[in-house]
Scaffold this motif. Structure first.
Motif, PDB file in Angstrom:
ATOM      1  N   VAL A 154      38.291 -14.006  37.846  1.00  0.00           N
ATOM      2  CA  VAL A 154      38.056 -14.500  39.205  1.00  0.00           C
ATOM      3  C   VAL A 154      38.532 -13.472  40.233  1.00  0.00           C
ATOM      4  O   VAL A 154      39.675 -13.024  40.187  1.00  0.00           O
ATOM      5  N   PHE A 155      37.637 -13.085  41.106  1.00  0.00           N
ATOM      6  CA  PHE A 155      37.999 -12.232  42.245  1.00  0.00           C
ATOM      7  C   PHE A 155      38.346 -13.125  43.422  1.00  0.00           C
ATOM      8  O   PHE A 155      37.550 -13.991  43.790  1.00  0.00           O
ATOM      9  N   THR A 156      39.512 -12.907  43.988  1.00  0.00           N
ATOM     10  CA  THR A 156      39.832 -13.648  45.196  1.00  0.00           C
ATOM     11  C   THR A 156      40.479 -12.705  46.205  1.00  0.00           C
ATOM     12  O   THR A 156      40.719 -11.535  45.910  1.00  0.00           O
ATOM     13  N   GLY A 157      40.748 -13.216  47.364  1.00  0.00           N
ATOM     14  CA  GLY A 157      41.328 -12.371  48.407  1.00  0.00           C
ATOM     15  C   GLY A 157      40.729 -12.729  49.745  1.00  0.00           C
ATOM     16  O   GLY A 157      39.792 -13.525  49.826  1.00  0.00           O
ATOM     17  N   CYS A 158      41.271 -12.105  50.786  1.00  0.00           N
ATOM     18  CA  CYS A 158      40.908 -12.527  52.132  1.00  0.00           C
ATOM     19  C   CYS A 158      39.468 -12.160  52.486  1.00  0.00           C
ATOM     20  O   CYS A 158      38.832 -11.378  51.790  1.00  0.00           O
ATOM     21  N   VAL A 159      39.012 -12.722  53.580  1.00  0.00           N
ATOM     22  CA  VAL A 159      37.655 -12.441  54.052  1.00  0.00           C
ATOM     23  C   VAL A 159      37.513 -10.951  54.308  1.00  0.00           C
ATOM     24  O   VAL A 159      38.383 -10.329  54.911  1.00  0.00           O
ATOM     25  N   GLY A 160      36.436 -10.390  53.811  1.00  0.00           N
ATOM     26  CA  GLY A 160      36.171  -8.981  54.074  1.00  0.00           C
ATOM     27  C   GLY A 160      36.957  -8.027  53.200  1.00  0.00           C
ATOM     28  O   GLY A 160      37.009  -6.831  53.466  1.00  0.00           O
ATOM     29  N   SER A 161      37.550  -8.545  52.130  1.00  0.00           N
ATOM     30  CA  SER A 161      38.309  -7.641  51.264  1.00  0.00           C
ATOM     31  C   SER A 161      37.415  -6.975  50.231  1.00  0.00           C
ATOM     32  O   SER A 161      37.834  -6.037  49.549  1.00  0.00           O
ATOM     33  N   GLY A 162      36.193  -7.441  50.082  1.00  0.00           N
ATOM     34  CA  GLY A 162      35.252  -6.767  49.186  1.00  0.00           C
ATOM     35  C   GLY A 162      35.003  -7.482  47.873  1.00  0.00           C
ATOM     36  O   GLY A 162      34.568  -6.860  46.907  1.00  0.00           O
ATOM     37  N   LYS A 163      35.254  -8.761  47.798  1.00  0.00           N
ATOM     38  CA  LYS A 163      35.087  -9.509  46.541  1.00  0.00           C
ATOM     39  C   LYS A 163      33.624  -9.518  46.092  1.00  0.00           C
ATOM     40  O   LYS A 163      33.307  -9.177  44.952  1.00  0.00           O
ATOM     41  N   THR A 164      32.753  -9.927  47.016  1.00  0.00           N
ATOM     42  CA  THR A 164      31.334  -9.994  46.674  1.00  0.00           C
ATOM     43  C   THR A 164      30.823  -8.603  46.306  1.00  0.00           C
ATOM     44  O   THR A 164      30.112  -8.426  45.315  1.00  0.00           O
ATOM     45  N   GLU A 165      31.225  -7.624  47.092  1.00  0.00           N
ATOM     46  CA  GLU A 165      30.770  -6.254  46.857  1.00  0.00           C
ATOM     47  C   GLU A 165      31.239  -5.760  45.482  1.00  0.00           C
ATOM     48  O   GLU A 165      30.483  -5.130  44.749  1.00  0.00           O
ATOM     49  N   ALA A 166      32.478  -6.067  45.144  1.00  0.00           N
ATOM     50  CA  ALA A 166      33.026  -5.615  43.859  1.00  0.00           C
ATOM     51  C   ALA A 166      32.218  -6.201  42.703  1.00  0.00           C
ATOM     52  O   ALA A 166      31.901  -5.494  41.735  1.00  0.00           O
TER      53      ALA A 166
END
Lengths: 345, 127, 172
Positions: free
Chosen positions: C4-16
């Motif tokens: 699971v990738f998590t983290g704040c908005v704009g940290s790049g989760k979707t991109e990763a």
């Protein structure tokens, strides 16, 4: 076990560098007076700090690790020619290398010269260095291992902005201390493609680009793994409290960049190292204190593999043998294999 | 920003109040932005409405993703039939969704029709 | 297996996830009304896959970043083998961001965490910053890798996943 081997496989990435460095160090530098204890019998109430400063400068300049010590612990004792009591002081120390130093024709002791002292003392150290180098066979053997040599090597190249480093005929690079990069220079007897193929066969990140200030037949490339080892070397110091018999304990001064660690104090095992890519990392499990020897022993075992075989077969063979011996299949193995595969793409 | 536009919000709130007054079986109606913010609410004292609204935006987004995966186009409405109630979520436009809630499990047809009707009304009134 | 990738908005989760997924990533994106600098934001989940063998795959899930979607964090965390927290280093208080995710995911994390620091200007020379994050993790008694990462670069994201996999392996 398989993971261990996978991890070892990762190590191969930079093992080449280490092996090469260690090899060269072993051939050329091992007998040099890199790490000695030195005692100076001073006649005057000279400011000890000045001597310490001079030695520090000298160490930095020469990339050596000389330490001021008591006469009992010293490998080399420096005696001033002006010291009338030197014979008494050296009594019972006949097994030590003693060097008498001074300039009888001048009317002041060598270590308080008009030049300011520190530089003068440094020049004395330099002379001693040369003297010891010429008399290396009579030097007491230190237990410094190749990791010491390696650190020393890094220490030396760090003193210059750009250093040309040559390991055998096929690996020549310029270590650039300004931006922590390494540029490989292509040997003349190889085409760039052949060279790149060799570098890639040993997991170097090899790509080409031309630089105007390098002759036409030289093409440089960046090798990222080197950078990280370099960082590591900068972050390690010898732990005084941890010195054991024939085994030195290295302590990380700060946790190095780009490392992963399970920070549990006193756990000494380095368990996983590095993969390749721009963020090459050594994955270290543990610890404020590490036994680099663990890693080092593995690297030694890699020396038997001829990494820079022009065909590039050796490392492939090594990888195959590591994988072939372990048929254990699990999701984690598959994940690691998949990730390795993706990285090589 | 949608949520900061007071006039805009008032228009939508008025429509919502009409909806719940004309169809008393609707217990709660809320307009939510596509990223989960409450834009307008028929009740102002419902503590869990913010969370439910955000969940609604996630659900309809998931439904859209699922129907797109099945190449069925965009999800028109989402119905959850529950042991003691119904929830309907409908797109108003690409930015706004309407969520209606009732405890009357037998009123699915009415809930769906009325919600669709007011979704269209709101769409017209803000265009 | 599920990461699971998590983290704040704009940290790049979707991109990763998009960077490494073997399949076109399934995304639930909406136009954000609070982060105007972003074109879209995840409102339910992102989903990508790495195909491992005929029968096995590594599932990569991305959570929404905003706290109001925390119910999705719970849903997506169930059954996850590993967690990647991405921290946008350019945010005003990145350590506070890290805190929020550590606190919310703590019950699922057990030496199966890596922290990726994104939006760093110089990935090579951020030793101090990485140390700062590492030290911060210690407060929570988490042992986790802290790596700089450019979510747009596959080799970076893969390294992150490798570090995570090795961490999990170590635990076994």
């Amino acid at each position: 076990m398989f993971y261990k081997n996978c991890f070892y496989d990762y190590l191969l990435n930079y093992a080449l560098t280490l092996v090469k460095i260690i090899f060269v160090e072993s051939c050329n530098k091992l007998d040099l007076p890199i790490s000695i204890n030195i005692s100076i019998l001073l006649v005057d109430a000279i400011d000890k700090k000045r001597v310490e400063f001079a030695l520090k400068m000298f160490n930095k300049h020469r990339g050596v690790d000389w330490v001021l010590s008591s006469t009992k612990e010293a490998d080399v004792i420096i005696v001033s020619i002006d010291d009338p009591d030197s014979d008494n002081q050296l009594e019972g120390l006949s097994d030590k290398t003693t060097i008498t130093y001074g300039k009888p024709q001048v009317n002041y002791p060598w270590h308080v010269s008009p030049e300011g002292g520190a530089l003068e003392i440094m020049s004395v150290f330099s002379d001693i260095y040369t003297f010891l180098k010429n008399k290396r066979s009579s030097l007491p053997k230190k237990t410094a291992n190749s990791f010491d040599e390696l650190l020393s090597f890094f220490g030396r190249i760090r003193l210059h902005n750009r250093v040309l480093v040559k390991f055998s005929e096929d690996i020549v690079f310029i270590a650039n201390n300004m931006d922590y990069t390494v540029e490989f220079l292509k040997p003349k007897n190889l085409s760039i493609n052949e060279y790149i193929s060799i570098l890639k066969s040993v997991d170097f990140e090899a790509s080409t680009y031309s630089l105007n200030d390098i002759p036409d037949d030289c093409v440089s490339t960046k090798f990222d793994a080197f950078i990280f080892y370099w960082h590591l070397a900068h972050e390690i110091e010898i732990d005084d409290a941890g010195e054991k018999e024939n085994q030195r304990v290295y302590k990380l001064k700060t946790w190095p960049a780009l490392t992963l660690v399970n920070h549990q104090e006193h756990d000494l095992k380095i368990s996983a190292l590095m993969s390749k890519g721009i963020f090459d990392i050594y994955t270290i499990s543990g610890k404020a204190r590490c036994q680099i020897e663990d890693v080092y022993k593995y690297i030694l075992s890699c020396i038997s593999v001829d990494f820079v075989d022009a065909t590039g077969n050796s490392i492939s063979h090594r990888k195959r043998s590591l994988n072939g011996n372990n048929k254990r299949s699990s999701l984690l193995t598959q994940v690691l294999q998949k990730l390795n595969f993706l990285k090589q793409e | 920003m949608i949520s900061n536009n007071k006039t805009f919000t008032k228009i939508i709130e008025k429509q919502l109040l009409n909806l719940v007054s004309n169809f008393p079986f609707i217990e709660e109606a809320v307009i939510v932005s596509s990223d989960g913010y409450v834009v307008a609410n028929s009740k102002t004292n419902n503590k869990c409405i913010e969370k439910v609204s955000t969940m609604g935006s996630s659900m309809i987004s998931l439904a859209d993703t699922m129907t797109a995966e099945l190449k069925m186009g965009r999800c028109v409405n989402l119905i959850t039939e529950n042991e003691s109630g119904l929830v309907v979520i409908i797109h108003i436009n690409s930015d706004l969704k309407i969520i209606t809630v009732t405890r009357k499990v037998s009123q699915l047809g009415m809930l769906l029709t009325s919600t669709k009707k007011y979704a269209a009304k709101i769409r017209e009134s803000i265009n | 297996m599920k990461f699971v990738f998590t983290g704040c908005v704009g940290s790049g989760k979707t991109e990763a996830i998009k960077t490494v997924s073997d399949i076109p990533v399934i995304s639930t994106e909406a136009i954000p009304t609070d982060y105007l600098s972003k074109k879209t934001t995840t409102v339910a989940l992102d989903y990508g896959e790495l195909h491992l063998s005929k029968n096995n795959k590594l599932e990569l899930y991305g959570t929404p970043g905003q706290r109001r979607f925390s119910y999705m964090w719970e849903i997506l965390s169930k059954g996850a083998s590993g967690f990647i927290i991405l921290v946008n280093h350019q945010r005003e208080n990145p350590l506070d961001d890290l805190d929020m995710y550590l606190e919310n995911f703590s019950k699922y994390i057990n030496n199966n965490l890596v922290v990726g620091i994104t939006h760093t200007e110089d990935v090579i020379r951020i030793t101090k910053e990485l140390t700062m994050y590492s030290e911060h993790l210690k407060k929570y008694n988490f042992s986790a890798a802290v790596l700089p990462v450019d979510a747009r670069r596959a080799c970076n994201v893969i390294t992150l996943l490798q570090a995570l996999t090795l961490s999990i392996e170590e635990k076994l």
